[in-house]
Design an enzyme around this catalytic site. Structure first.
Site, PDB file in Angstrom:
ATOM      1  N   HIS A 231       1.557   4.995   6.393  1.00  0.00           N
ATOM      2  CA  HIS A 231       1.270   5.719   5.212  1.00  0.00           C
ATOM      3  C   HIS A 231       1.453   7.172   5.369  1.00  0.00           C
ATOM      4  O   HIS A 231       1.703   7.772   6.410  1.00  0.00           O
ATOM      5  CB  HIS A 231      -0.198   5.278   4.852  1.00  0.00           C
ATOM      6  CG  HIS A 231      -0.304   3.985   4.469  1.00  0.00           C
ATOM      7  ND1 HIS A 231      -0.772   3.197   5.591  1.00  0.00           N
ATOM      8  CD2 HIS A 231      -0.177   3.078   3.518  1.00  0.00           C
ATOM      9  CE1 HIS A 231      -0.915   1.863   5.027  1.00  0.00           C
ATOM     10  NE2 HIS A 231      -0.439   1.714   3.735  1.00  0.00           N
TER      11      HIS A 231
ATOM     12  N   SER B 250       0.794  -1.196  -0.116  1.00  0.00           N
ATOM     13  CA  SER B 250       0.145  -0.025   0.056  1.00  0.00           C
ATOM     14  C   SER B 250       0.936   1.189   0.100  1.00  0.00           C
ATOM     15  O   SER B 250       0.160   2.146  -0.366  1.00  0.00           O
ATOM     16  CB  SER B 250      -0.925   0.076   1.002  1.00  0.00           C
ATOM     17  OG  SER B 250      -0.297  -0.404   2.406  1.00  0.00           O
TER      18      SER B 250
ATOM     19  N   ASP C 287      -2.529   5.482  12.090  1.00  0.00           N
ATOM     20  CA  ASP C 287      -1.845   5.153  10.704  1.00  0.00           C
ATOM     21  C   ASP C 287      -0.521   5.897  10.654  1.00  0.00           C
ATOM     22  O   ASP C 287      -0.380   7.044  10.363  1.00  0.00           O
ATOM     23  CB  ASP C 287      -2.399   5.364   9.562  1.00  0.00           C
ATOM     24  CG  ASP C 287      -2.013   4.762   8.360  1.00  0.00           C
ATOM     25  OD1 ASP C 287      -0.612   4.463   8.588  1.00  0.00           O
ATOM     26  OD2 ASP C 287      -2.514   5.018   7.148  1.00  0.00           O
TER      27      ASP C 287
END
Length: 337
Positions: A311, A65, A308
């Site tokens: 990312h 990702s 998170d």
């Protein structure tokens, strides 16, 4: 400091979970800090220049990702010159293809969290999060598309940080991050090394491929503090840190070293075959950017309360990866002319 080339309003393709301002982030300083190399300046990204160089070509981001994160950043940057058209997206929104019709340019994200063939192990009919990794077989999700690719940007590591079982020639040879009786834990570094080794070997042995320009994007550090992702760790900083204050610097550098060694080996073999390999080295500069992650502003509806810190927000520090990528493909193009 300088302004961003796009916003979360002007770029309509930003994924829901990377749109930090949409989910309530208020501070904006993280948008304006830029890494400055010694004795030079990184030129401002030019979507016009990028699209003119890649006209008639196909570029693929291969990995997990974070590879998709970089592709999404590039998609926003290029959309300031031409509106892209989505032509494919898989059911899980992992692999996708965009076209820029005016420039006959195709941009792809090819999901492959290990680069090699992997099958998730099951227990009582439920997925375990562990995988059987076949280190001598590359993932067909990207390898079958190699003959159509001109630029391939490879990255991976994050999915290796869990228990997996390693195979060679269909034989179980060991595991990583495991405590299994009568089984050798071969270590995280061993598995990562073999995965990148297999990927670059596939490129150099591909008989039906063009002369692929392959880029390795080095390990992107996470910034969990006061715990891990599932033990309350977070990333609440709003400013960059100095290099000496980077958390986990030594381990980050070790993972980068493994990747770099493998692409250097591939480069030696590839130069006789017309394949070119380069390193997009972002490990140290991103280690200084704990302020650039979504944190609690990622719209994580299926794991509410989890931060998170892996990312990167869009727009955000990740955009520099594509500024550097543009300079790399400019150098490669001009050296051929």
């Amino acid at each position: 400091m300088r302004d961003t080339l796009y916003t979360n309003f002007s770029c309509t393709t930003i994924p829901y979970r990377r749109n930090c301002f949409f989910h309530g982030r208020k501070d904006e300083d993280f948008l304006h800090w830029r890494w400055k190399p010694e004795q030079c300046e990184i030129p401002r990204f030019s979507s016009k220049t990028f699209l003119s160089i890649v006209q008639g070509k196909t570029m693929a981001f291969v990995g997990d990702s974070l590879a998709r994160n970089q592709m999404d950043s590039l998609l926003c940057l290029l959309s300031t010159e031409e509106t892209p058209k989505e032509v494919y997206k898989d059911a899980e929104d992992r692999s996708m293809t965009w076209e820029f019709p005016k420039h006959n340019f195709t941009l792809m994200a090819l999901w492959s969290q290990f680069l090699v063939s992997a099958t998730e192990t099951m227990f009582n009919g439920s997925a375990t999060g562990s995988f059987d990794l076949h280190l001598d077989k590359v993932d067909r999700n990207w390898s079958e598309k190699l003959p159509f690719i001109d630029y391939a940007i490879f990255s991976d590591v994050q999915w290796f940080f869990r228990q997996h079982y390693l195979y060679e020639g269909s034989n179980l040879i060991g595991c990583i991050l495991c405590q299994v009786p009568n089984m050798t834990d071969l270590g995280l570094n061993f598995a990562i090394k073999r995965a990148f080794q297999a990927a670059f070997k596939q490129i150099n042995e591909c008989k039906s491929c063009k002369n692929i320009f392959t880029v390795l994007r080095t390990f992107s550090p996470s910034h969990f503090e006061n715990g891990t992702w599932n033990t309350g760790g977070g990333c609440n900083r709003t400013q960059p840190v100095k290099i000496e204050d980077v958390i986990g610097r030594d381990s980050n550098w070790e993972l980068r070293k493994i990747q770099v060694e493998e692409i250097e080996t591939a480069t030696e073999k590839g130069e006789y075959l017309g394949n070119r390999f380069e390193i997009l080295d972002i490990t140290e500069i991103m280690g200084m950017r704990p302020d650039g992650h979504p944190g609690l502003y990622g719209g994580n509806t299926w794991m509410t309360g989890y931060s998170d810190c892996i990312h990167w927000c869009l727009p955000g520090p990740i955009d520099v990866w594509n500024e550097l990528l543009l300079e790399m493909i400019k150098r490669q193009t001009y050296s051929l002319n």
